[in-house]
Design an enzyme around this catalytic site. Structure first.
Site, PDB file in Angstrom:
ATOM      1  N   HIS A  13       0.690  -1.191   0.223  1.00 10.02           N
ATOM      2  CA  HIS A  13      -0.183   0.065   0.034  1.00 10.02           C
ATOM      3  C   HIS A  13       0.903   1.191  -0.123  1.00 10.02           C
ATOM      4  O   HIS A  13       1.884   1.199   0.316  1.00 10.02           O
ATOM      5  CB  HIS A  13      -0.885  -0.064   1.207  1.00 10.02           C
ATOM      6  CG  HIS A  13      -0.094  -0.005   2.362  1.00 10.02           C
ATOM      7  ND1 HIS A  13       0.447   1.002   2.860  1.00 10.02           N
ATOM      8  CD2 HIS A  13       0.083  -0.997   3.459  1.00 10.02           C
ATOM      9  CE1 HIS A  13       1.132   0.897   4.229  1.00 10.02           C
ATOM     10  NE2 HIS A  13       0.685  -0.334   4.412  1.00 10.02           N
ATOM     11  N   ARG A  64      -6.235   0.883   3.998  1.00 12.01           N
ATOM     12  CA  ARG A  64      -5.006   1.185   3.190  1.00 12.01           C
ATOM     13  C   ARG A  64      -4.700   0.543   2.065  1.00 12.01           C
ATOM     14  O   ARG A  64      -4.309   1.278   1.081  1.00 12.01           O
ATOM     15  CB  ARG A  64      -4.037   1.511   4.307  1.00 12.01           C
ATOM     16  CG  ARG A  64      -3.481   0.224   4.875  1.00 12.01           C
ATOM     17  CD  ARG A  64      -2.299   0.419   6.054  1.00 12.01           C
ATOM     18  NE  ARG A  64      -1.786  -0.617   6.493  1.00 12.01           N
ATOM     19  CZ  ARG A  64      -2.121  -1.549   7.768  1.00 12.01           C
ATOM     20  NH1 ARG A  64      -3.278  -1.038   8.037  1.00 12.01           N
ATOM     21  NH2 ARG A  64      -1.544  -2.235   8.203  1.00 12.01           N
ATOM     22  N   GLU A  88      -2.329  -7.636   7.153  1.00 15.40           N
ATOM     23  CA  GLU A  88      -1.122  -7.209   7.725  1.00 15.40           C
ATOM     24  C   GLU A  88      -1.019  -7.941   8.943  1.00 15.40           C
ATOM     25  O   GLU A  88      -1.963  -8.383   9.568  1.00 15.40           O
ATOM     26  CB  GLU A  88      -0.999  -5.745   7.970  1.00 15.40           C
ATOM     27  CG  GLU A  88       0.609  -5.457   8.769  1.00 15.40           C
ATOM     28  CD  GLU A  88       1.765  -5.897   7.731  1.00 15.40           C
ATOM     29  OE1 GLU A  88       1.998  -6.906   7.332  1.00 15.40           O
ATOM     30  OE2 GLU A  88       2.481  -4.782   7.655  1.00 15.40           O
TER      31      GLU A  88
END
Length: 193
Positions: A13, A64, A88
């Site tokens: 990102h 994000r 993540e």
């Protein structure tokens, strides 16, 4: 489990407010900065130039990443498939904190010989082995060349798994924003502006 993987393009990102502030994000999110939005636009151009926009596109569900993919793919008629295995690494109690704040609250937890294992020290965090298992499962299910929008830590672990590199090589694997990592036949190349 399949041992070979198709050609993939891996993207992190764009820069976020917390990236700029040096804060750990993990499962939390902060918005893209102006630079982060520019990086996403650049990634879209790089994918188009590489001829990768006709491929299946996957993205982490985190804001994000999904925002980066939306900007990169804008006007190109491509919608990413959301896959939670690309999220993540969860950093538990460390999320939202800087390294200095972590060091003050949990002395010594950032001082490890094997840098990849630092993430295993996060109280309530996910751990590296869990991320490696979920990205290996994701890669094993790919049916053809793909574009993957993910995160800094997760994309590094994913590329280690895809390239059959030991996780001890994690810190040597770049995780730049605004570029595209192209993996094919066991070789990683960086596509950059």
């Amino acid at each position: 489990m399949r041992q070979d993987f198709p050609e993939i393009y891996v993207l992190r990102h764009g820069e976020t407010v917390w990236n700029r502030e040096g804060r750990m994000q993990g499962a939390l999110d902060s918005p893209l900065t102006d630079l982060g939005r520019e990086q996403a636009e650049t990634q879209g151009r790089l994918l188009a130039e590489a001829g990768a926009l006709g491929l299946t596109v996957y993205a982490s569900p985190q804001r994000r990443v999904f925002e980066t993919a939306r900007i990169a793919l804008s006007g190109r008629g491509v919608t990413p498939r959301v896959d939670a295995r690309l999220r993540e690494i969860s950093l538990g109690a460390w999320e939202g904190l800087t390294r200095a704040e972590i060091a003050a609250r949990w002395p010594g937890t950032l001082d490890v010989v094997d840098p990849v294992r630092v993430y295993d020290n996060a109280p309530g965090g996910e751990g590296v082995a869990s991320v490696a298992a979920r990205v290996a499962e994701f890669l094993a299910e790919l049916e053809g060349p793909s574009v993957i929008f993910s995160h800094g830590v997760t994309s590094r672990i994913l590329r280690c798994v895809a390239l059959r590199w030991p996780l001890s090589e994690f810190r040597a694997v770049p995780a730049e924003q605004g570029v595209v990592y192209h993996l094919r036949d066991g070789i990683q190349n960086v596509i950059e502006p």
